[in-house]
Design an enzyme around this catalytic site. Sequence first.
Site, short mmCIF file in Angstrom:
data_model
loop_
_atom_site.label_atom_id
_atom_site.label_comp_id
_atom_site.label_asym_id
_atom_site.label_seq_id
_atom_site.Cartn_x
_atom_site.Cartn_y
_atom_site.Cartn_z
N ASP A 365 1.05 -1.24 -0.17
CA ASP A 365 -0.22 0.17 0.01
C ASP A 365 0.92 1.21 -0.05
O ASP A 365 1.65 1.48 0.85
CB ASP A 365 -0.68 -0.03 1.02
CG ASP A 365 -2.02 1.11 0.91
OD1 ASP A 365 -2.89 0.92 0.72
OD2 ASP A 365 -1.55 2.14 1.59
N ASN A 373 -2.84 12.76 -3.71
CA ASN A 373 -3.60 12.86 -4.73
C ASN A 373 -4.35 14.25 -4.66
O ASN A 373 -4.62 15.37 -5.47
CB ASN A 373 -4.88 11.92 -4.80
CG ASN A 373 -4.66 11.04 -6.09
OD1 ASN A 373 -4.10 11.37 -6.85
ND2 ASN A 373 -5.39 10.11 -5.98
N HIS A 378 -4.90 14.38 -9.44
CA HIS A 378 -5.26 13.11 -9.75
C HIS A 378 -4.47 12.35 -11.08
O HIS A 378 -4.12 11.57 -11.06
CB HIS A 378 -6.65 12.73 -10.27
CG HIS A 378 -7.58 12.96 -8.90
ND1 HIS A 378 -7.59 11.97 -8.05
CD2 HIS A 378 -8.47 13.69 -8.52
CE1 HIS A 378 -8.65 12.10 -7.13
NE2 HIS A 378 -9.13 13.31 -7.37
N ASP A 382 -2.14 9.43 -10.76
CA ASP A 382 -2.07 8.21 -11.72
C ASP A 382 -0.75 7.83 -12.35
O ASP A 382 -0.21 6.72 -12.24
CB ASP A 382 -3.07 8.69 -12.95
CG ASP A 382 -4.39 8.42 -12.47
OD1 ASP A 382 -4.78 8.07 -11.44
OD2 ASP A 382 -5.24 9.05 -13.52
N GLU A 409 -4.72 2.48 -4.48
CA GLU A 409 -3.22 2.50 -4.23
C GLU A 409 -2.63 1.29 -3.88
O GLU A 409 -1.26 1.08 -3.25
CB GLU A 409 -2.82 3.88 -3.50
CG GLU A 409 -3.04 3.40 -1.89
CD GLU A 409 -4.47 3.81 -1.65
OE1 GLU A 409 -4.80 4.19 -0.53
OE2 GLU A 409 -5.22 3.94 -2.53
#
Length: 760
Positions: A365, A373, A378, A382, A409
């Site tokens: 994680d 983010n 975003h 990504d 994530e």
Amino acid sequence: MRIKFVAGEAQGTFVSLFRMRRPDHADTAVEQPDGGRRKDHSAAGTDPPAGRRMLSRVLLKMTLLLALVIGVLVALVQMSLDLNQQKNAVEAAAEAFLDNITPTVATAAYNYQDAAAEDAIDGLFTQRAIRQVRIINDGQVLAERDRELSPTLPSVGMIADAEEVTLRRALLNPESREREVIGEISVVVDRSVVSPAVVRRLLSYFLLSAVKNLLFGLALVALVYTALTRHIVQIAQVAAEWKPGDGAITPPRPPKFLVGTEIEVLGDRIGEMSRAAEVTISTLETSSRRVQRDNSKLSRRSSRLSDAVRDRTRELDEANLALRRQADRDALTGTFNRGAFDRRASAIVETAMAEDEAVVLLMIDIDYFKPFNDHYGHQTGDGCLKEVAGALESLMGSDDRLLARYGGEEFICLLTNAGQAEGEALAADIHKAIADLGILHERSGVSDFVTASIGLTRETGGAISSLDALVSAADEALYEAKHKGRNRTVVSSDQIRSRVRKRRESISHLLTALDQREFEPFFQAQVDATTGTVVGMEALARWRRTDGQIIGPGEFMPAAEENDLVRLVDAIIFEKCADFLRQAEALGVTIPRLSINLSEEHLRDEAIMDRLKALRETGRTRIAMELLETTALDNPSEQINWTIDKIRDLGFDIEIDDFGTGRTSIISLTTLRPSRLKIARELVMPVENEESRELLSCVLEIARTLNIRVVAEGVETVAQRDALLEMGCTIHQGFLYSRPENATEFLERLRNQGGVLKAS
């Protein structure tokens, strides 16, 4: 395809269509104008040929039988449709009831409330078609009950054996935004439990429909016989006596009411067919030879077409294979998606269980990805996921390692035929690979760069119960890694599982406390040390448990922060602070200033403005919002800037709490323009030390330069008070003056002392 026509066969077939001669009937010859002879059939009788059935009787029997069969079938179909509609209604009612009760069951399962689960089952059993209910939480049966049901269709035969349907609904974590599935509720519905009144109505419809169609058939027979049958029989007899070479047939004329109808056209067409027959047979012989040649050409073309179809089929198979591969991949990172991982990993785990092999599972994680983010956007988020996925892919390099993006994530990796040492080595390589990426993360709580937490579990085939059990163990280890500070690997163990379960139980208690509003503000005075006058106070969150125990924020705030619950605690404190101000006004006690802590999560809450407006309407007290220095003040988002401006527009002051322990820069102070700085107790307590005194003097000088007032927290001794006064810091808060007290105690002491608090 090959088509062959043989003239002789065609001729015999054509003749057989018409040649049904009566052996006892004498032909009557009629001279044709061209010297030929033709048969005169205008006076042909209507008696049937020997050995044959009358068309009228056949039609009568077939029509009656067809009417009866259709009537029965229509009645059966109608009854079946009505019955199925009733079954669907029973199932739909059960589904609707199940949908309504599922959130309640999810809450009961999440809180392990057996009694609530049993109550939910009692509620479901009010639906008399529900035979069985099972509630599963975390892979274990939380509640289950079965009962016997008697079908209400005992006399309908096969329809009484109506199938049972099982309805399932996933139980979602009521506190999670990620639609976390914590269990399942399933009910078995017996769709054969239908009202007896429905059966009686269906049988009545069945009998009525059968009688109606039988009567319709009788009427149809009468019409067909009188209007069509006799004339059709005459035409059939004429056609039966014809053979090639006899010339044209002259069929009998129809009755007047059939003139101009298809029956008359039928007779004319039979005459034309007899004339064309001779020409047709000759033409067929010629066409047969032509068709044979065409068939040869078609055979060659068919062979080429087959080759083309085979090539095209191969291309489609390859395209379908590519599509299946694409469906198994995560669209963003290109790794396997969760569905593909579950299918492949389940097969691997089953093999390991059967062959007693060891498997290692890693849950990976990315730390603090949500703040990443929120801060960078975003699109950058990504890009981070893609880079991390690429780094993980580079470490696989073997068919014994399966990697997938498991959601958000989170990534998951399964190793077969591996020991714990190999799993830990891979985890270390993952930490290094992510560190080597050097992805900046200013909002990270553990590093200046993106890091990851890893939960690892290893089991041997005999100890593996399922893939879900492995994932759950690794997830618990990951939870422990986050709790210990992140950016580390934790290996699953019984002790860790026990701690995680206890921690989750504490979260459950915290949620219950929020639901029952067990949090309340305690108040600590802020005193002008030169006069001892109370110039303000700070509201401090406390948890008063049902057993009367008071718990400080240090024990419950970390769990609240980890689970995004701080804003809910803040909301309760806000409301109870408003009650406190109204109570003070009713008692005639003046509260000059009230400072309330405001978390970063609450700054992002859309409901904050409504809560602040309600707080502002409670009286004339000056209210300040204290922002922790750990809040993103150096580089705040547009949302936080907008919210702070709106708070100031509502008339609230902005204060910085615990200044000197976080990361607020002087530049951010000039941008934020707070009305006060609260110097952290970590700087105040060692103020008697020369170096600490110089450091504190610098902070005070900065505040004076920026025209910001200062409050010193943690003042506990007279020496500290005197040192602060000597440096010009006059507003103090700490145990030297008062300890945090609940609203009633604080107001009572303030009334008794006339608003002046002396050093204790």
